[in-house]
Structure formats: C-alpha cells, structure tokens
Design a protein around this motif. Structure first.
Motif, PDB file in Angstrom:
ATOM      1  N   THR A  52      22.952  85.998  49.422  1.00  8.27           N
ATOM      2  CA  THR A  52      23.840  86.820  48.735  1.00  8.27           C
ATOM      3  C   THR A  52      24.455  87.889  49.559  1.00  8.27           C
ATOM      4  OG1 THR A  52      22.000  88.479  48.184  1.00  8.27           O
ATOM      5  CG2 THR A  52      22.504  87.012  46.404  1.00  8.27           C
TER       6      THR A  52
ATOM      7  N   ASN B 206      29.451  79.571  40.618  1.00  6.04           N
ATOM      8  CA  ASN B 206      28.961  79.553  39.394  1.00  6.04           C
ATOM      9  C   ASN B 206      28.811  78.218  38.942  1.00  6.04           C
ATOM     10  OD1 ASN B 206      28.658  82.250  39.298  1.00  6.04           O
ATOM     11  ND2 ASN B 206      30.302  82.672  37.926  1.00  6.04           N
TER      12      ASN B 206
ATOM     13  N   THR C  67      24.365  84.668  41.260  1.00  4.61           N
ATOM     14  CA  THR C  67      25.686  84.965  40.663  1.00  4.61           C
ATOM     15  C   THR C  67      25.897  86.388  40.485  1.00  4.61           C
ATOM     16  OG1 THR C  67      24.582  84.679  38.349  1.00  4.61           O
ATOM     17  CG2 THR C  67      25.449  82.793  39.296  1.00  4.61           C
TER      18      THR C  67
ATOM     19  N   THR D 232      33.471  83.120  43.388  1.00  2.00           N
ATOM     20  CA  THR D 232      32.519  83.241  42.387  1.00  2.00           C
ATOM     21  C   THR D 232      32.613  82.196  41.464  1.00  2.00           C
ATOM     22  OG1 THR D 232      32.948  85.725  42.587  1.00  2.00           O
ATOM     23  CG2 THR D 232      31.775  84.958  40.473  1.00  2.00           C
ATOM     24  N   TYR D 233      33.619  81.551  40.945  1.00  2.00           N
ATOM     25  CA  TYR D 233      33.604  80.718  40.079  1.00  2.00           C
ATOM     26  C   TYR D 233      33.241  79.248  40.541  1.00  2.00           C
ATOM     27  CZ  TYR D 233      37.031  83.988  37.887  1.00  2.00           C
ATOM     28  OH  TYR D 233      37.628  84.964  37.418  1.00  2.00           O
TER      29      TYR D 233
ATOM     30  N   MET E 100      19.391  81.454  40.061  1.00  2.00           N
ATOM     31  CA  MET E 100      20.696  81.588  39.547  1.00  2.00           C
ATOM     32  C   MET E 100      21.241  82.783  39.176  1.00  2.00           C
ATOM     33  SD  MET E 100      22.118  79.350  35.783  1.00  2.00           S
ATOM     34  CE  MET E 100      21.699  77.900  36.577  1.00  2.00           C
ATOM     35  N   GLU E 101      20.210  83.494  38.399  1.00  2.00           N
ATOM     36  CA  GLU E 101      20.552  85.003  38.057  1.00  2.00           C
ATOM     37  C   GLU E 101      21.132  86.013  39.463  1.00  2.00           C
ATOM     38  OE1 GLU E 101      19.235  88.564  35.085  1.00  2.00           O
ATOM     39  OE2 GLU E 101      17.889  86.533  35.282  1.00  2.00           O
TER      40      GLU E 101
END
Length: 272
Positions: A171, A189, A97, A185-186, A93-94
């Motif tokens: 990525t 996430n 994002t 991006t939203y 996740m990190e």
C-alpha cells in the motif's frame, strides 16, 4: 546501490515510526472503522454481519447449489478449504484497494505533524484486516464443528502479522503512485479481481495438469493462503519452504515499500 542502501535503512526506520505511534494508529483506526459504518442502523455490527453473510452465501452455494464431490473432501471440508483461502484473499483485496487511495483521499494531511502521512496507508490496511479477523473467527468455529481444529492454529498470529507487513509495503507503493497517476486504481482493482481466479482458492493445485501448476507456484498469493490452510485446516505447521518464501516476500515488500514511500514523500507536498 543507492536504492539498496535505502531499502536496508527505510524498512527499520518506518517500522520504528509505526511502533512509536502505535497508540495513535490504534485510535485513528477505531475512528476510521466508526466512520466506515456511520449512518447505518446497525453501525459496527456490520463488522460481524458482513463476513457472516458472505460466508453463509458461499456455504449455501458449495453445499447445496453446486456440491463438490471429491474423494479427498467431504462437502463441509471442501467449503472450509475454500474459506481458508478466500478469507485472507478478501482481506488482501480490501486492504489493497482502500490503501491505494488512502494518500490521495487524505492529501491534506501531508503537512500534519501530529499524524505522519506514512501512517495513513497503514490505517487503511488495519481497517481492511478487521473484517478478515472476524471472518477467520467464523471459519475457526466451523473448523471446530467439523472436528478439524488442532493446536497448530497458534501459528495464525504470526501468519497474520506477516500478511499485514506485506500489505503495508504494497500500500505504501500503490498509495504513492496513485497520487501522481490516479488511473492506477482502476488497474489495481481489475488485477486483484482477476488474480482471484488464477489463485488456488476454489481449486487444489493437484487438479491442474502438471504443465499448468507453475502458474500456481509462481503466484505470490499461494504463499499467503497456504500457511492459513495448513494451520487452520490441515492440522500441521506451515511447510518450511512455503513459510520461508512467504516470510522473505513479506519482509522484502515491506522494505521496498518503505524505501519507495520515503523517496516519494518529499514530493507529496507538490500534489497538496
């Protein structure tokens, strides 16, 4: 056919770029880690404190507040079961994002000849995975305390490498798309957050009714976290089927991501 040829050539080409600039990549990753915690009183100590505090909170919740009762697990072993799935997912996740925004936030580097722009998402992945490494060390200590540590933990470097390869490919795709479509991006996430609840992190697939288990086995996250559980907690090598799917997914996503980024790289200058 053209895209298939691009996939077969882009993957090895981008891999060579990473290897050739590995020294530079290590240096900029260190700088980025220092910047991440710059201004805080404890500085880089947060690399250890953040995962330690997070895992302590989960330990308290599962052992004290909501103790889980299952004949197949003791309280501690179930907590470790959760940790072995949660830690790689949080790293996933990190990295995802942060990596998705990496090009957009560093668009000024597009013309930088010293730092190839394709290394910027890779740096974000490595920074995100630093926390996972520390968290895994903490979990391994708990596994050892529980008497469940076996030599099969030697599979971890290979599993970790495959996860990093997969994340780099993802990525590259997301970082390219986010430059042109920032709203992605939203969605990413939110999707990654919701995906955590349908991934077998806090539950076993056997707990679901047979008709719902396909949701787990069609979830790519399952093939990422299960090898960690096998090597860290179950005292066995990752199953051949799961390992094969995880390997193919990682290498395939890396190759597709490399081809996608190389195709998009030519128009990045238009967004500078």
């Amino acid at each position: 056919m053209k895209f298939l040829r691009a996939i077969t050539t882009a993957g090895p080409s981008m891999a060579r770029t990473i290897i050739r600039h590995r020294g530079l990549l290590i240096s900029i990753t260190r700088v980025e880690l220092a910047k991440k915690y710059a201004g805080s009183m404890l500085g880089l100590a947060w690399v250890l404190l953040q995962p330690a505090l997070l895992l302590s909170a989960y330990l308290f919740i599962y052992m004290v507040v909501f103790p889980y009762r299952d004949p197949n697990f003791s309280r501690l072993s179930f907590v470790l079961y959760v940790f072995c799935g949660l830690v790689p997912y949080l790293g996933f996740m990190e990295a995802l994002t942060a990596g998705g925004l990496s090009i957009r936030q560093n668009i000024h580097l597009v013309k930088n000849v010293m730092l190839p722009i394709e290394l910027v998402p890779v740096r974000s992945v490595l920074v995100g995975m630093t926390t996972q490494i520390v968290s895994m060390c903490i979990v391994l200590v708990l596994v050892a305390v529980a008497g469940l540590l076996t030599p099969h933990v030697l599979w971890l470097p290979l599993i970790f490498a495959l996860q990093v390869i997969q994340l780099i490919g993802l990525t590259w795709i997301l970082a390219s798309l986010t430059v042109a479509l920032p709203d992605i991006t939203y969605f990413v996430n939110l999707f990654v957050f919701l995906l955590m609840f349908v991934s077998p992190i806090g539950f076993r697939p056997e707990m679901l009714e047979p008709r719902f288990r396909a949701v787990v086995y069609l979830n790519p996250v399952y093939y990422m976290i299960q090898p960690y559980r096998d090597s860290m907690l179950n005292g066995q090598a990752p199953s051949l089927e799961v390992a094969a799917i995880f390997t193919l997914l990682s290498l395939g996503i890396f190759a597709v991501g490399a081809a996608f980024f190389m195709a998009f790289k030519g128009v990045l200058v238009d967004y500078e």
